[in-house]
Each structure stands twice: as C-alpha cells, then as structure tokens.
Design a protein around this motif. Structure first.
Motif, short mmCIF file in Angstrom:
data_model
loop_
_atom_site.label_atom_id
_atom_site.label_comp_id
_atom_site.label_asym_id
_atom_site.label_seq_id
_atom_site.Cartn_x
_atom_site.Cartn_y
_atom_site.Cartn_z
N HIS A 17 -27.76 13.83 8.09
CA HIS A 17 -27.80 14.35 6.73
C HIS A 17 -26.39 14.60 6.21
O HIS A 17 -25.43 14.71 6.99
CB HIS A 17 -28.61 15.65 6.64
CG HIS A 17 -28.06 16.77 7.48
ND1 HIS A 17 -28.23 16.85 8.85
CD2 HIS A 17 -27.32 17.86 7.15
CE1 HIS A 17 -27.65 17.93 9.31
NE2 HIS A 17 -27.08 18.56 8.30
N ARG A 18 -26.29 14.66 4.90
CA ARG A 18 -25.04 15.02 4.22
C ARG A 18 -25.36 16.16 3.27
O ARG A 18 -26.39 16.17 2.60
CB ARG A 18 -24.48 13.85 3.42
CG ARG A 18 -24.02 12.67 4.24
CD ARG A 18 -23.69 11.48 3.35
NE ARG A 18 -22.57 11.78 2.45
CZ ARG A 18 -22.31 11.07 1.35
NH1 ARG A 18 -23.09 10.06 1.00
NH2 ARG A 18 -21.26 11.38 0.59
N VAL A 28 -32.38 17.73 -3.54
CA VAL A 28 -32.75 17.15 -2.24
C VAL A 28 -33.38 15.78 -2.51
O VAL A 28 -34.44 15.70 -3.13
CB VAL A 28 -33.74 18.04 -1.48
CG1 VAL A 28 -34.11 17.40 -0.14
CG2 VAL A 28 -33.16 19.44 -1.26
N MET A 37 -30.22 7.31 3.16
CA MET A 37 -29.37 8.02 2.21
C MET A 37 -28.17 7.22 1.74
O MET A 37 -27.37 7.70 0.94
CB MET A 37 -28.91 9.35 2.81
CG MET A 37 -28.07 9.24 4.06
SD MET A 37 -27.57 10.87 4.65
CE MET A 37 -26.93 10.48 6.28
N LEU A 57 -28.41 17.74 -0.99
CA LEU A 57 -28.72 17.39 0.39
C LEU A 57 -29.33 16.00 0.44
O LEU A 57 -30.29 15.71 -0.26
CB LEU A 57 -29.72 18.41 0.98
CG LEU A 57 -30.30 18.09 2.36
CD1 LEU A 57 -29.22 18.16 3.44
CD2 LEU A 57 -31.44 19.07 2.69
N LEU A 59 -30.63 12.88 3.36
CA LEU A 59 -31.02 12.77 4.76
C LEU A 59 -31.60 11.40 5.05
O LEU A 59 -32.05 10.68 4.16
CB LEU A 59 -32.06 13.84 5.11
CG LEU A 59 -33.45 13.64 4.49
CD1 LEU A 59 -34.55 14.06 5.45
CD2 LEU A 59 -33.58 14.44 3.20
N ASP A 60 -31.58 11.06 6.33
CA ASP A 60 -32.28 9.89 6.86
C ASP A 60 -33.45 10.38 7.69
O ASP A 60 -33.28 11.21 8.59
CB ASP A 60 -31.37 9.05 7.76
CG ASP A 60 -30.27 8.33 7.00
OD1 ASP A 60 -30.40 8.17 5.77
OD2 ASP A 60 -29.28 7.93 7.65
N SER A 67 -30.32 8.32 11.68
CA SER A 67 -31.09 9.26 12.50
C SER A 67 -31.65 8.56 13.74
O SER A 67 -31.87 7.35 13.73
CB SER A 67 -32.25 9.86 11.68
OG SER A 67 -31.77 10.71 10.67
N VAL A 83 -37.75 17.25 6.75
CA VAL A 83 -37.20 17.76 5.49
C VAL A 83 -37.28 19.27 5.45
O VAL A 83 -36.30 19.96 5.10
CB VAL A 83 -37.95 17.15 4.29
CG1 VAL A 83 -37.44 17.75 2.99
CG2 VAL A 83 -37.80 15.62 4.27
N LEU A 86 -34.64 20.82 7.70
CA LEU A 86 -33.28 20.76 7.14
C LEU A 86 -33.10 21.80 6.04
O LEU A 86 -32.04 22.44 5.95
CB LEU A 86 -32.99 19.36 6.60
CG LEU A 86 -32.61 18.30 7.63
CD1 LEU A 86 -32.48 16.95 6.96
CD2 LEU A 86 -31.30 18.66 8.32
#
Length: 250
Positions: A17-18, A28, A37, A57, A59-60, A67, A83, A86
């Motif tokens: 994630h970033r 998100v 992402m 946010l 994410l993968d 991931s 999700v 996170l």
C-alpha cells in the motif's frame, strides 16, 4: 513517489500500500479485477491528493500487484478484509471509498463492514454482482463444479480467469437483490460505451441504495476504463465536491 509499505495480515499475507497523510476524509481507491494501485486512475488520484494536501490510501489486493499471495485464492470477502485491516492500521476515522469496476462492488461490502467510517462512495463503472449477471449459465455450472473458466481479455494477451472460489464468494455477497443500507453520499460515474458493464446497472444500483443522496453521471462516449484525461477530470471534480461537502458539513 511515496514509499510502498506492507501490512501483514494474521496469516502472513503482505498487503502492499501507499499512503499520503493530509486533510480528510481519506480517499481510499479500490482497484478492479486483476488491477492494482499502479493504474492510471489510482495514480492520478494519489498525485492529486499529494498536491492538494489530502489524505489518500492506495493498495494492492493479495495476489495482485506487489502484494503477496496467489490470485487464485482471491475473493471479495478476502479482499474486503484486507481493505478493512489497512483502514484500521492507519487509524482512519473517515474515508471516501472510490471503487473501479469490481472495486465498486467491494466498496459496498467495505461500507457495510465500516458503517461509522465510510463517509461517501464513488463508483467508476461499478460492477456489483458481476458473478451473476456477467457469467453465462453454462459457465456457472462449470464454476459450481470447481472448474476455472477463462475469457478473452481485451486489455492484455493473457485470458482472464474466473476461479470457482471467487465466483462462489461473489454469489454469496450479491448486493442488488435487496436494499443497500448506506445513507451517505454516493456518486456513480458510468460510460455508455462500456463493453463490460451495462450502463443500466448504474441506475439499478442507484435505486437499490437506501441513500437519497445518489447522483449518476453518464459519459456518453466513455468506455469501461474511463481513464482518458477528460474522464479523469470528471473523477477529480467529483472527488473535490464530496470532500468540500464533508468539510462544509463539519
């Protein structure tokens, strides 16, 4: 470029994630099926957030992007839990979920799991229940028997797989059969030249949502990806309006 970090799930899955801090609510982004992402919509959203000082946010899902895990093990429930984990790990109190295609299905499930955290939602060619309406009856029989089916992929050389576990989990999490108990603002962006998701589905989703604050924006010449500069401009305006509405209400 903000550093990619990893969140470890209880079973050892590492979710890439970033995150960029800033004013909230936190944006998100939930990618589509077999996406990650690094896509154009996620990248544009994150860049906008960084420049505007907004929290965001990306994410993968496990089995996707950077991931860990096997894509064949992925399900909506599994990815929803990632999700939610996170959001909890980052201690986000209010979020705007932005779901693309399958991510538009996943955002409904996350909102159900976090009713006090999700402020609003934006669906981009949202595709809830596509394991039902998007799969032929013959293929449903194969999936029910435990077989993986493969379809032509318009976005790459490799065929798109649907694994029996994903399909069964999707069928157990259908959203359009009964009212969706979300009362916050919802914005649905839908191209009318979308070859993957019928544009009428946006209207059905709008009707199924309990919220009265639902707006559907049709882009007549828009395809499924909605990733042209003009499409991204519509997305950014929509995000800005929801964020400003949140701050005005606060």
């Amino acid at each position: 470029m903000t550093e990619i970090r990893f969140h470890e799930m209880p079973d050892g899955r590492r979710i890439a994630h970033r995150f960029t801090p800033g004013q909230g609510p936190t944006l998100v982004f939930l990618p589509g099926y077999m996406s990650d992402m690094a896509g154009s919509k996620a990248t544009a959203l994150f860049d906008m957030a960084v420049h505007a000082g907004r929290a965001c946010l990306l994410l993968d899902y496990s089995g996707c992007g950077q991931s860990s895990g096997d894509f064949a093990d992925g399900t909506l429930s599994r990815w929803r839990d990632e999700v939610v984990a996170l959001i909890a790990a980052a201690a986000l109190d209010k979020v705007v979920l932005i779901g693309s295609s399958m991510g538009g299905w996943l955002m409904l499930m996350v909102a159900e799991a976090l009713p006090d955290t999700v402020h609003s939602m934006i669906g981009i060619a949202a595709a809830p229940d596509f394991t039902d309406w998007g799969v032929a009856q013959m293929d449903k029989g194969l999936l029910a028997d435990g077989e993986t089916i493969y379809e032509d992929n318009p976005y790459g050389p490799e065929p798109t797989p649907t694994h029996p576990g994903f399909w069964a989990d999707g069928q157990a999490n259908l959203q359009l059969e009964s009212p969706i108990g979300f009362d916050g603002p919802v914005r649905l962006l839908q191209g009318q030249r979308d070859a993957e998701v019928p544009w009428e589905l946006a209207l059905r989703l709008s009707e199924t949502l309990r919220s009265d604050d639902v707006q559907v924006t049709f882009i007549k010449d828009g395809d499924h990806r909605l990733s042209r500069e003009s499409d991204l401009a519509v997305l950014m305006r929509t995000v800005a309006e929801l964020v400003l509405a949140r701050e005005t209400a606060a």
